[in-house]
Motif scaffolding. Structure first.
Motif, PDB file in Angstrom:
ATOM      1  N   GLU A  42      -8.346  -6.842  -5.934  1.00  0.00           N
ATOM      2  CA  GLU A  42      -9.591  -5.309  -6.704  1.00  0.00           C
ATOM      3  C   GLU A  42      -9.197  -4.079  -6.989  1.00  0.00           C
ATOM      4  N   GLU A  43      -9.996  -3.678  -7.895  1.00  0.00           N
ATOM      5  CA  GLU A  43      -8.708  -2.501  -8.979  1.00  0.00           C
ATOM      6  C   GLU A  43     -10.146  -0.864  -8.072  1.00  0.00           C
ATOM      7  N   SER A  44      -9.819  -0.500  -8.438  1.00  0.00           N
ATOM      8  CA  SER A  44     -10.766   1.084  -7.757  1.00  0.00           C
ATOM      9  C   SER A  44      -9.583   2.212  -7.425  1.00  0.00           C
ATOM     10  N   ILE A  45     -10.885   3.201  -7.599  1.00  0.00           N
ATOM     11  CA  ILE A  45     -10.170   4.746  -7.023  1.00  0.00           C
ATOM     12  C   ILE A  45     -10.228   5.232  -5.930  1.00  0.00           C
ATOM     13  N   SER A  46      -8.938   5.492  -5.674  1.00  0.00           N
ATOM     14  CA  SER A  46      -8.937   5.981  -3.970  1.00  0.00           C
ATOM     15  C   SER A  46      -8.318   7.267  -3.803  1.00  0.00           C
ATOM     16  N   TYR A  47      -8.719   8.810  -3.929  1.00  0.00           N
ATOM     17  CA  TYR A  47      -7.805   9.245  -3.423  1.00  0.00           C
ATOM     18  C   TYR A  47      -7.517  10.170  -4.848  1.00  0.00           C
ATOM     19  N   GLN A  48      -8.456   9.680  -5.742  1.00  0.00           N
ATOM     20  CA  GLN A  48      -8.279  10.041  -6.926  1.00  0.00           C
ATOM     21  C   GLN A  48      -6.823   9.717  -8.165  1.00  0.00           C
ATOM     22  N   VAL A  49      -6.635   8.428  -7.185  1.00  0.00           N
ATOM     23  CA  VAL A  49      -5.711   7.582  -8.360  1.00  0.00           C
ATOM     24  C   VAL A  49      -6.272   5.910  -8.089  1.00  0.00           C
ATOM     25  N   PRO A  50      -5.369   5.490  -9.202  1.00  0.00           N
ATOM     26  CA  PRO A  50      -5.793   3.706  -9.532  1.00  0.00           C
ATOM     27  C   PRO A  50      -4.897   2.942  -8.405  1.00  0.00           C
ATOM     28  N   SER A  51      -6.255   2.508  -7.726  1.00  0.00           N
ATOM     29  CA  SER A  51      -5.257   2.046  -6.081  1.00  0.00           C
ATOM     30  C   SER A  51      -5.852   0.320  -6.752  1.00  0.00           C
ATOM     31  N   PHE A  52      -4.844  -0.604  -5.822  1.00  0.00           N
ATOM     32  CA  PHE A  52      -4.952  -2.355  -5.563  1.00  0.00           C
ATOM     33  C   PHE A  52      -4.995  -2.872  -4.558  1.00  0.00           C
ATOM     34  N   LYS A  53      -6.089  -3.542  -4.072  1.00  0.00           N
ATOM     35  CA  LYS A  53      -6.284  -3.822  -2.822  1.00  0.00           C
ATOM     36  C   LYS A  53      -6.126  -5.094  -2.564  1.00  0.00           C
ATOM     37  N   HIS A  54      -5.861  -5.759  -1.448  1.00  0.00           N
ATOM     38  CA  HIS A  54      -4.976  -6.841  -1.514  1.00  0.00           C
ATOM     39  C   HIS A  54      -5.666  -7.410  -0.458  1.00  0.00           C
ATOM     40  N   TYR A  55      -6.816  -7.396   0.565  1.00  0.00           N
ATOM     41  CA  TYR A  55      -7.284  -7.403   1.739  1.00  0.00           C
ATOM     42  C   TYR A  55      -7.377  -6.055   2.485  1.00  0.00           C
ATOM     43  N   TYR A  56      -6.019  -5.742   2.206  1.00  0.00           N
ATOM     44  CA  TYR A  56      -5.956  -3.983   1.868  1.00  0.00           C
ATOM     45  C   TYR A  56      -5.563  -3.113   1.366  1.00  0.00           C
ATOM     46  N   PRO A 104      11.830  -1.384 -14.612  1.00  0.00           N
ATOM     47  CA  PRO A 104      12.102  -2.258 -13.588  1.00  0.00           C
ATOM     48  C   PRO A 104      11.623  -2.935 -13.120  1.00  0.00           C
ATOM     49  N   THR A 105      10.752  -4.490 -13.853  1.00  0.00           N
ATOM     50  CA  THR A 105       9.826  -4.878 -13.886  1.00  0.00           C
ATOM     51  C   THR A 105      10.513  -5.711 -12.477  1.00  0.00           C
ATOM     52  N   ALA A 106      11.465  -6.588 -12.579  1.00  0.00           N
ATOM     53  CA  ALA A 106      12.014  -7.687 -11.560  1.00  0.00           C
ATOM     54  C   ALA A 106      11.002  -6.787 -10.079  1.00  0.00           C
ATOM     55  N   LEU A 107      12.066  -5.323 -10.441  1.00  0.00           N
ATOM     56  CA  LEU A 107      11.478  -4.663  -8.908  1.00  0.00           C
ATOM     57  C   LEU A 107      10.636  -4.640  -8.403  1.00  0.00           C
ATOM     58  N   ILE A 108       9.713  -4.124  -9.566  1.00  0.00           N
ATOM     59  CA  ILE A 108       8.237  -3.735  -8.641  1.00  0.00           C
ATOM     60  C   ILE A 108       8.019  -4.807  -8.904  1.00  0.00           C
ATOM     61  N   LYS A 109       7.961  -6.277  -9.487  1.00  0.00           N
ATOM     62  CA  LYS A 109       7.305  -7.552  -8.812  1.00  0.00           C
ATOM     63  C   LYS A 109       7.199  -7.720  -7.369  1.00  0.00           C
ATOM     64  N   LYS A 110       8.815  -7.326  -7.455  1.00  0.00           N
ATOM     65  CA  LYS A 110       9.329  -7.769  -5.547  1.00  0.00           C
ATOM     66  C   LYS A 110       8.235  -7.271  -4.850  1.00  0.00           C
ATOM     67  N   ILE A 111       8.115  -5.349  -4.727  1.00  0.00           N
ATOM     68  CA  ILE A 111       7.690  -4.571  -4.358  1.00  0.00           C
ATOM     69  C   ILE A 111       6.402  -4.972  -3.911  1.00  0.00           C
ATOM     70  N   VAL A 112       5.936  -5.896  -5.324  1.00  0.00           N
ATOM     71  CA  VAL A 112       4.167  -5.733  -4.718  1.00  0.00           C
ATOM     72  C   VAL A 112       3.807  -7.699  -4.451  1.00  0.00           C
ATOM     73  N   LYS A 113       4.527  -7.922  -4.563  1.00  0.00           N
ATOM     74  CA  LYS A 113       4.902  -9.344  -3.301  1.00  0.00           C
ATOM     75  C   LYS A 113       5.315  -9.088  -2.057  1.00  0.00           C
ATOM     76  N   ALA A 114       6.167  -8.896  -1.594  1.00  0.00           N
ATOM     77  CA  ALA A 114       6.347  -7.774   0.003  1.00  0.00           C
ATOM     78  C   ALA A 114       5.677  -7.458   0.060  1.00  0.00           C
ATOM     79  N   ARG A 115       4.599  -6.858  -0.119  1.00  0.00           N
ATOM     80  CA  ARG A 115       2.945  -5.769   0.077  1.00  0.00           C
ATOM     81  C   ARG A 115       2.602  -6.215   0.253  1.00  0.00           C
ATOM     82  N   ALA A 116       1.907  -7.672  -0.865  1.00  0.00           N
ATOM     83  CA  ALA A 116       1.009  -8.852  -0.549  1.00  0.00           C
ATOM     84  C   ALA A 116       0.655  -9.573   0.842  1.00  0.00           C
ATOM     85  N   LYS A 117       2.327  -9.717   0.883  1.00  0.00           N
ATOM     86  CA  LYS A 117       2.708 -10.793   1.558  1.00  0.00           C
ATOM     87  C   LYS A 117       2.428  -9.768   3.352  1.00  0.00           C
TER      88      LYS A 117
END
Length: 129
Positions: A42-56, A104-117
């Protein structure tokens, strides 16, 4: 938030449009990478920046005078990835990228995957309680 316009953005498209032109493509690319990993975030603006929510809260993106930034929302994760983050400008939980440079696309994807998990695990733990 944009230095050119001080009004509060209503959504991520507004936020990106408010930024200097040189920052926009990097922000769009960060957004696309995040959505490629967690398409239903889910996309939103939180604390005036673009934020992405996945459960939290998952991650957020933004700008400052010099950089486009990825807010990892996890100091533990940035510490765990310390060796992989060599060559990336890091401040606490935030990764900074010069606009227009190759991300660094692979690194960013790794971070997002880890955060989602992390968020999925937290949600399952709360559900069991």
């Amino acid at each position: 938030m944009s230095r050119a316009n001080t009004s509060t953005p209503l959504n991520i498209d507004d936020y990106i449009a408010m930024q200097p032109e040189t920052f926009r493509s990097t922000l769009e690319e960060l957004r696309a990478i995040i959505k490629s990993v967690v398409p239903k975030a889910e996309e939103s603006i939180s604390y005036q920046v673009p934020s992405f929510k996945h459960y939290y809260m998952l991650v957020a993106i933004g700008t400052n005078k010099k950089y486009c930034s990825l807010y990892t929302m996890s100091s533990t994760l940035t510490k765990e990835l310390k060796d992989e983050l060599k060559g990336v400008t890091v401040s606490g939980m935030t990764l900074h990228f010069l606009p227009g440079t190759k991300l660094p696309t692979a690194l960013i994807k790794k971070i997002v995957k880890a955060r989602a998990k992390e968020n999925e695990t937290k949600a399952l733990t709360k559900k069991k309680s």
